[in-house]
Structure formats: C-alpha cells, structure tokens
Design a protein around this motif. Structure first.
Motif, mmCIF file in Angstrom:
data_model
loop_
_atom_site.group_PDB
_atom_site.id
_atom_site.type_symbol
_atom_site.label_atom_id
_atom_site.label_comp_id
_atom_site.label_asym_id
_atom_site.label_seq_id
_atom_site.Cartn_x
_atom_site.Cartn_y
_atom_site.Cartn_z
ATOM 1 N N ILE A 212 0.869 -1.178 0.000
ATOM 2 C CA ILE A 212 0.000 0.000 0.000
ATOM 3 C C ILE A 212 0.905 1.226 0.000
ATOM 4 O O ILE A 212 1.616 1.475 0.971
ATOM 5 N N ASN A 213 0.889 1.970 -1.087
ATOM 6 C CA ASN A 213 1.743 3.154 -1.179
ATOM 7 C C ASN A 213 1.109 4.212 -2.077
ATOM 8 O O ASN A 213 1.116 4.062 -3.278
ATOM 9 N N PRO A 214 0.558 5.249 -1.542
ATOM 10 C CA PRO A 214 0.623 5.595 -0.120
ATOM 11 C C PRO A 214 -0.518 5.008 0.705
ATOM 12 O O PRO A 214 -1.621 4.832 0.210
ATOM 13 N N PHE A 215 -0.180 4.716 1.964
ATOM 14 C CA PHE A 215 -1.178 4.444 2.988
ATOM 15 C C PHE A 215 -1.410 5.803 3.644
ATOM 16 O O PHE A 215 -0.490 6.386 4.189
ATOM 17 N N ALA A 226 -4.599 4.379 -0.442
ATOM 18 C CA ALA A 226 -4.843 5.220 -1.615
ATOM 19 C C ALA A 226 -4.341 4.554 -2.894
ATOM 20 O O ALA A 226 -4.778 4.886 -3.987
ATOM 21 N N ASP A 227 -3.402 3.639 -2.759
ATOM 22 C CA ASP A 227 -2.913 2.898 -3.928
ATOM 23 C C ASP A 227 -2.575 1.492 -3.427
ATOM 24 O O ASP A 227 -2.295 1.304 -2.243
ATOM 25 N N ALA A 228 -2.635 0.508 -4.310
ATOM 26 C CA ALA A 228 -2.335 -0.856 -3.881
ATOM 27 C C ALA A 228 -1.703 -1.627 -5.021
ATOM 28 O O ALA A 228 -2.045 -1.432 -6.186
HETATM 29 MN MN MN Z 1 1.577 4.465 -5.492
#
Ligand code: MN
Ligand code: GDP
Length: 402
Positions: A212-215, A226-228
């Motif tokens: 997960i980036n960003p969490f 927000a992204d996975a």
């Molecule tokens: Mn990302």
C-alpha cells in the motif's frame, strides 16, 4: 516498487530478476483488483468505480481523482493520476486517459475515486527477501511517490520485520513496526490490523508483493489505502483460477506458445539466441555471453531429458524472434542425451536451411556420439562454456560465418 530494490544487488542478480520475476513468474494485478482484495480483508479503500468508457460514468463523490489502470509503476509522475472537480471534468479526464499510454502501456481501464484530503502518506508492504529467504514486512513514515529514493538514500527510515512463516506474523510483531513509524494512541490498533491483513493476503494469494503506497492519513484522521499493488507468483495459478485471463494478457504470443509446450522461454532484447537444459545453466550462459560483450535475445530452457522434437521446437521458437543473428546451445548431458540434442539440431538445420551461426557446447551423457553427429554435419562442438560464449559473440559481431 521496493521489491526490486531489495532484491537487486548486482548485474547478475538483476538479469536473473528480469528473467524470473518481471516476465516469467510474476503476475501483476491492477490497482482496482488489488483494492478489491484489500477491502475484502477489511482494509479501507476510497469509494470508487472502474470503467473502460467515458460515456456512462456517473460518480457523485466529488472532488475526485481519476487514475489510469496500468501495470507499470510510477503512474503519478508519468501523468496517469489526474484530479477532477465535477462530473463534466470526470468524463473529460476519463476520455483523455483512455486515449493515452503510460510508459508505453495503453490505458484500457480507469478508476475514478473520491479524492482524499491527505494529511500524511505512509508506506506499508509485505514482500519476499530472496537473500534472507523470508517474507519481510516493511513500513515507512515517508510513503508516496519517492519511496524508491528514500529506500536508497535513507534506508534506516524503512522499518523491517522478517517473518518466519512457521512462527507467523503476530499483532505484537506488526504493532512494533507500526509504532516505529510514529503511529500511536488510538491509531495503533487500526494500522496494526492493516499490516496483519497484508500478511494474510500475502499468504492466501501466494503473493511476492502486497503493497500500500501511499497508505494515507486524511485530515479528518481516517486511514485508507490510496494505492495498492499485488504481485502473484504465477506458479500458484492453479490455486487462483480467477486470474487466468489476466495472465494470458501479460504474455507475448511466443511466451504463451512456449508455456503450452512446457518450454521455459523469456524474450530479451539482444541478438544471440540461447538454449540450454536447466534454468541455472541457461542463466549462467546468458551471464557468460554478456560478460564477453554479447546481447542475449532470450532465455530458453529445454528442461531435462529433451527429445529431438523438443529441440526442434525450441530452435523454432528462438528463431521466431527476427532479431536473432546466432544461437548458442549449451547442454550438460545427464538425463539429457547429447546425441538426441545433436539429431534435433541437424534435422532443424537440414530442413530449414538457415545460414545463421550455431555454436554448440555439450558435455556428459553420449557426448562422443553427439559430437560426431554435429561435426560430420559441419557444426563445431566446443567443450567449455567460456570458449563457446566467446565464439558466438565473435561470429555474431563479425558476421563471419558462412
Ligand atoms: Mn503508489
Ligand atoms: P503511482 O504513482 O502509480 O504510485 O500512483 P498513486 O495512486 O500512488 O498516486 C500517486 C500520488 O498521487 C500519491 O502519492 C498522492 O500524493 C497523489 N494522490 C493519489 N490519490 C490522491 C487523493 O485521493 N488525494 C490527493 N490529494 N492526492 C492523491
């Protein structure tokens, strides 16, 4: 992607990484698929819809973020993440993204989500550390688009916990690194359960990376993915049949054909075809050709005990790549018989009449018989990998073969 940084130490490994992990053994999921999985395991994700057309989209959660669904990383920096404030803008942005490519990958789907009011971006992930031969949980207080730079420039800010699969990854393990990235008080329980859930997903999906980036921590104090990103080991596909179509999409025609014939083939971008028996031998062959200044065109592993017909199939596959200007066949005869390999090579050469140079190195079972067959047909057999690699590099470079 932190995954490749952890596992890339030198050029040899890099090549191995390319072969095994970028095109062969890994299946990548799109962000929207990864987020579906995350939310099924109780991790909060932004409200959103995925679409492949701009026409029908109605999305009420404005302001929004419109995200190109591609498998390459770094979409934000490459223009694949856009903001939209109302339904009209959403439509236009979806339409625009569907007409573009991100780093060469055509955008076929777009994810439209509520836009988060971000207070802070963290990083959470589980991956496999191949040096330690263990999964590792990673967390950082500095997530977002520059995580790769952070991993290189201040590795100490990435907190790690190696996971012994037999012992497991317990809440107190997860809580420790969540604390280490500065999360405290009431948030500790929630974020700890997110990291624990990532490990459950990692195990149940046979993943090599769950990230997960960003969490994100929002201004009003919520935590969301927000992204996975999820990468799955495709040797486990028989347990995850729902991804079969996805896999087909990710391989070239040649790669699919070889998968069907059960020959391990991966395309590379050079001009020297490589065939061998055993993955380790083929990789060593690729490295040796590289060492002497040649550029391998592929990885091709016949496996053990290859028949004459299998050899013919493999050569055919290697030559279906029109960049190939020479081929190096490297055989360590064990259950594989050198004479059988030699018969395949000669039959191929005689029926197809190609005038591209072959260099053969073979040792082991029925070496003398194999050598005789090759030499009586005018193909030299070299005894060492080193000599053979030098020879193919020279022949391809000078184009001196007749
Ligand atoms: Mn990302
Ligand atoms: P990537 O570039 O492929 O990793 O795409 P991400 O989905 O991680 O998005 C890249 C960056 O866009 C994030 O690190 C955020 O800074 C920003 N971003 C993504 N979604 C939102 C959002 O909902 N609100 C805000 N304010 N920024 C976002």
């Amino acid at each position: 992607m932190i995954y490749s940084l952890i596992n890339t130490k030198n050029k040899k490994l890099y090549l191995l990484d390319n072969i095994c992990h970028y095109s062969w053994q890994i299946m990548r999921l799109y962000e929207y698929q990864a987020k579906d999985i995350l939310s099924r395991y109780g991790i909060k994700t932004p409200k959103g819809v995925v679409t492949d057309t701009a026409e029908k989209i109605e999305f009420d959660e404005t302001p929004s973020v419109v995200k190109a669904q591609v498998l390459v990383g770094g979409r934000g920096k490459a223009g694949g993440i856009k903001f939209a404030d109302n339904n009209g803008e959403i439509k236009k942005t979806v339409q625009y993204l569907l007409s573009t490519s991100i780093k060469g990958e055509k955008v076929k789907k777009v994810l439209v989500e509520e836009r988060l009011d971000i207070d802070h971006e963290f990083y959470l992930g589980i991956t496999l550390d191949r040096d330690k031969k263990m999964p590792v949980a990673l967390a950082s207080a500095y997530g977002g688009m520059d995580i790769e730079d952070i991993a290189i420039n201040s590795p100490q800010s990435i907190k790690k916990k190696y996971i012994d699969p037999l012992f497991g990854f317990w809440d107190f393990n997860a809580r420790k690194i969540v604390k280490d990235i500065g999360i405290k008080g009431n948030d500790l329980i929630g974020v700890t359960s997110v990291l624990s859930a990532l490990y459950t997903i990692f195990k149940e999906y046979d993943a090599e990376l769950v990230e997960i980036n960003p969490f994100v921590r929002t201004v009003d104090g919520r935590f969301l993915a927000a992204d996975a990103k999820i990468l799955i080991d495709d040797n486990s596909l028989f347990r995850h049949r729902e991804f079969e179509e996805q896999v087909k999409m990710q391989y070239s025609d040649i790669e699919l054909m070889t998968k069907m014939k059960n020959i391990a083939y991966v395309g590379l971008d050079g001009d020297i075809g490589i065939i061998g028996n055993g993955a380790g031998l083929v990789m060593a062959t690729i490295d040796t050709v590289n060492l002497y200044g040649g550029n391998p065109a592929n990885f091709c592993d016949l496996g053990g005990g290859a028949s004459k017909d299998r050899v013919i199939d493999a050569i055919d596959i290697v030559f279906s790549n029109k960049n190939v200007k020479g081929v190096f066949i490297n055989i360590m005869g064990g259950i594989t018989r050198c004479d059988e390999i030699a018969k395949g090579i000669i039959e191929y050469k005689n029926t197809k009449r190609i005038d591209i140079p072959f260099v053969i190195r073979m040792v082991g079972t029925r070496e003398d018989e194999g050598r005789k067959i090759c030499e009586s047909n005018g193909i030299p057999v070299i005894s060492t990998m080193d000599e053979a690699a030098k020879m193919i590099v020279r022949l391809v470079r000078d184009n001196t073969y007749n």
